[in-house]
Design a protein around this motif. Structure first.
Motif, PDB file in Angstrom:
ATOM      1  N   ILE A  51       0.858  -1.192   0.000  1.00 22.30           N
ATOM      2  CA  ILE A  51       0.000   0.000   0.000  1.00 22.30           C
ATOM      3  C   ILE A  51       0.889   1.234   0.000  1.00 22.30           C
ATOM      4  O   ILE A  51       1.765   1.378   0.853  1.00 22.30           O
ATOM      5  CB  ILE A  51      -0.921   0.014   1.241  1.00 22.30           C
ATOM      6  CG1 ILE A  51      -1.678  -1.306   1.375  1.00 22.30           C
ATOM      7  CG2 ILE A  51      -1.874   1.200   1.181  1.00 22.30           C
ATOM      8  CD1 ILE A  51      -2.568  -1.636   0.225  1.00 22.30           C
ATOM      9  N   PRO A  52       0.690   2.166  -0.945  1.00 26.00           N
ATOM     10  CA  PRO A  52       1.522   3.376  -0.980  1.00 26.00           C
ATOM     11  C   PRO A  52       1.192   4.320   0.177  1.00 26.00           C
ATOM     12  O   PRO A  52       0.090   4.280   0.742  1.00 26.00           O
ATOM     13  CB  PRO A  52       1.174   4.008  -2.327  1.00 26.00           C
ATOM     14  CG  PRO A  52      -0.180   3.495  -2.652  1.00 26.00           C
ATOM     15  CD  PRO A  52      -0.265   2.126  -2.046  1.00 26.00           C
ATOM     16  N   ASP A  53       2.148   5.178   0.530  1.00 25.54           N
ATOM     17  CA  ASP A  53       1.930   6.149   1.602  1.00 25.54           C
ATOM     18  C   ASP A  53       0.997   7.269   1.169  1.00 25.54           C
ATOM     19  O   ASP A  53       0.243   7.802   1.977  1.00 25.54           O
ATOM     20  CB  ASP A  53       3.263   6.738   2.060  1.00 25.54           C
ATOM     21  CG  ASP A  53       4.146   5.702   2.728  1.00 25.54           C
ATOM     22  OD1 ASP A  53       3.599   4.756   3.324  1.00 25.54           O
ATOM     23  OD2 ASP A  53       5.376   5.836   2.649  1.00 25.54           O
ATOM     24  N   THR A  54       1.091   7.663  -0.096  1.00 31.60           N
ATOM     25  CA  THR A  54       0.241   8.739  -0.608  1.00 31.60           C
ATOM     26  C   THR A  54      -0.472   8.273  -1.862  1.00 31.60           C
ATOM     27  O   THR A  54      -0.036   7.340  -2.537  1.00 31.60           O
ATOM     28  CB  THR A  54       1.052  10.008  -0.934  1.00 31.60           C
ATOM     29  OG1 THR A  54       2.020   9.686  -1.932  1.00 31.60           O
ATOM     30  CG2 THR A  54       1.715  10.575   0.304  1.00 31.60           C
ATOM     31  N   TRP A  55      -1.576   8.972  -2.166  1.00 29.20           N
ATOM     32  CA  TRP A  55      -2.396   8.681  -3.335  1.00 29.20           C
ATOM     33  C   TRP A  55      -2.929  10.005  -3.841  1.00 29.20           C
ATOM     34  O   TRP A  55      -3.278  10.864  -3.045  1.00 29.20           O
ATOM     35  CB  TRP A  55      -3.559   7.763  -2.922  1.00 29.20           C
ATOM     36  CG  TRP A  55      -4.317   7.172  -4.048  1.00 29.20           C
ATOM     37  CD1 TRP A  55      -5.491   7.628  -4.582  1.00 29.20           C
ATOM     38  CD2 TRP A  55      -3.967   6.012  -4.791  1.00 29.20           C
ATOM     39  NE1 TRP A  55      -5.887   6.819  -5.599  1.00 29.20           N
ATOM     40  CE2 TRP A  55      -4.962   5.807  -5.752  1.00 29.20           C
ATOM     41  CE3 TRP A  55      -2.909   5.110  -4.740  1.00 29.20           C
ATOM     42  CZ2 TRP A  55      -4.936   4.762  -6.651  1.00 29.20           C
ATOM     43  CZ3 TRP A  55      -2.880   4.063  -5.633  1.00 29.20           C
ATOM     44  CH2 TRP A  55      -3.884   3.898  -6.575  1.00 29.20           C
TER      45      TRP A  55
END
Length: 111
Positions: A51-55
Motif C-alpha cells: 500500500i503506498p503512503d500517498t495517493w
C-alpha cells in the motif's frame, strides 16, 4: 421469417456471463486516503499488494495520506516568472549598467 439463427441478439466476441464462468476474483482490500481538502478516496488493492503512503486525490489533485488528521501538505506552486525576473535574479543594478555601457560602446564603435 422464423429462421434458426442461433446467435441472434448476441455480439461477436461475447463470452459467458457471470462470475461462475470467469472464476474467482483476487482478494481485495479498500484503503481510505484523505487530502488537505478533506476528500476521502477509497481505492482497492490486492490483499497482498504493498500500500503506498500517498495517493493522488481524484477530486482536487492534491496528495492524500492514510492519516485523516495529518494529511500531506498541498504542493506549493511557484508563480510564473518572466525572462526579466530571471535576469534580475542573476544580475544586480551595477552589473546591468556595466553590460549596457559595454554594449553601447560596441555599437558606437561599429558605426
Amino acid at each position: 421469417m422464423a429462421g434458426g439463427n442461433a446467435i441472434r441478439g448476441s455480439r461477436v466476441g461475447a463470452g459467458p456471463m457471470g462470475e461462475a464462468e470467469r472464476g474467482e476474483t483476487a482478494p481485495r482490500q479498500r484503503i481510505s486516503f484523505w487530502c488537505a481538502n478533506a476528500h476521502e478516496t477509497r481505492p482497492s488493492f490486492a490483499a497482498d499488494a504493498a500500500i503506498p503512503d500517498t495517493w493522488d486525490c481524484p477530486s482536487c489533485g492534491f496528495p492524500a495520506g492514510r492519516d485523516r488528521d495529518n494529511t500531506p501538505a498541498p504542493p506549493r506552486t511557484e508563480p510564473y516568472k518572466t525572462h526579466l525576473a530571471y535576469v534580475r535574479e542573476r544580475r544586480n543594478e551595477k552589473d546591468g549598467e556595466a553590460i549596457l555601457a559595454e554594449a553601447l560602446a560596441k555599437l558606437r564603435g561599429a558605426s
